[in-house]
Design a protein around this motif. Sequence first.
Motif, PDB file in Angstrom:
ATOM      1  N   GLU A  13       1.139   4.231  -2.892  1.00 13.16           N
ATOM      2  CA  GLU A  13       1.014   5.658  -2.575  1.00 13.16           C
ATOM      3  C   GLU A  13       2.196   6.445  -3.148  1.00 13.16           C
ATOM      4  OE1 GLU A  13       0.783   5.615   1.637  1.00 13.16           O
ATOM      5  OE2 GLU A  13      -1.330   4.963   1.704  1.00 13.16           O
ATOM      6  N   ARG A  61       2.353   9.351  -6.085  1.00  6.66           N
ATOM      7  CA  ARG A  61       2.986  10.653  -5.809  1.00  6.66           C
ATOM      8  C   ARG A  61       3.944  11.041  -6.923  1.00  6.66           C
ATOM      9  NH1 ARG A  61       6.334   9.955  -0.882  1.00  6.66           N
ATOM     10  NH2 ARG A  61       4.334   9.169  -0.126  1.00  6.66           N
ATOM     11  N   ARG A  64       0.827  -1.200   0.000  1.00 10.58           N
ATOM     12  CA  ARG A  64       0.000   0.000   0.000  1.00 10.58           C
ATOM     13  C   ARG A  64       0.871   1.262   0.000  1.00 10.58           C
ATOM     14  NH1 ARG A  64      -2.976  -1.525   3.635  1.00 10.58           N
ATOM     15  NH2 ARG A  64      -1.986  -0.590   5.464  1.00 10.58           N
ATOM     16  N   THR A  65       1.942   1.247   0.768  1.00 13.54           N
ATOM     17  CA  THR A  65       2.859   2.386   0.786  1.00 13.54           C
ATOM     18  C   THR A  65       3.520   2.577  -0.567  1.00 13.54           C
ATOM     19  OG1 THR A  65       3.311   2.004   3.136  1.00 13.54           O
ATOM     20  CG2 THR A  65       4.870   3.381   1.945  1.00 13.54           C
TER      21      THR A  65
END
Length: 237
Positions: free
Chosen positions: A171, A175, A167-168
């Motif tokens: 993200e 970005r 999940r990180t």
Amino acid sequence: MESVSSDLSGTEDLGQELAEHRVDYSDAGLDAADLAATPLEQFHRWWDDAAADLRISEPNAVVLATVDAGGLPDARTVLLKGADERGFVIYTNLGSAKARQLAAAPHAALVLPWHPQQRQVRVRGDVEQVSRAESAAYFASRPRGSQLGAHASQQSAEVASREELVRTYEEVAARYPEPGPVPLPDGWGGFLVRPVEIELWVGRRSRLHDRLVYVSVTGEPAPLDDAGAWRVLRRQP
């Protein structure tokens, strides 16, 4: 009791298998007269051989050994990403266990285990961090996925699950969308191992292995392309 006995029997079988496992080495050998004048040239010779050998899937895989704050040795396999007259370069998250250990005790050992060729290179020396500019130049050459992974992973820190890590990563990918660049993370960079000795090991019959070592004349790190800065000695196996 039967299950315990069975478990112990399996352990004994494994112990016997390990004790009896043998590899017969060839007897090609290594003589001091065959070595290059400088350790850098000699490393390049062996690297070219390893890189061309299809049996060695990652010739730049290197074991990095450090020591923690309690004096306990620590080791892991990393990838060698530079070799020049200064020494050998690896890259990592600067908050990782290895980076913290290198910052606290700036000395390290490296082992390149080229087993199919019955060779290994061992390096011991001092460590210093490479410049941010050098780290940025290498980081820019990495695959995009590896660049994003460097932002996503707080290396060596505990994580609750793989799902959290993924999940990180997603993200971070959002970005920094394509085709834009992925910047060098603040906490990511390289370390240079500046050798005081480089050992060339070749397996021989009867375990009488060849160990020829380039040793710094002064005992301090020296340029790897300076023949006058090194002497060669033979160590017993």
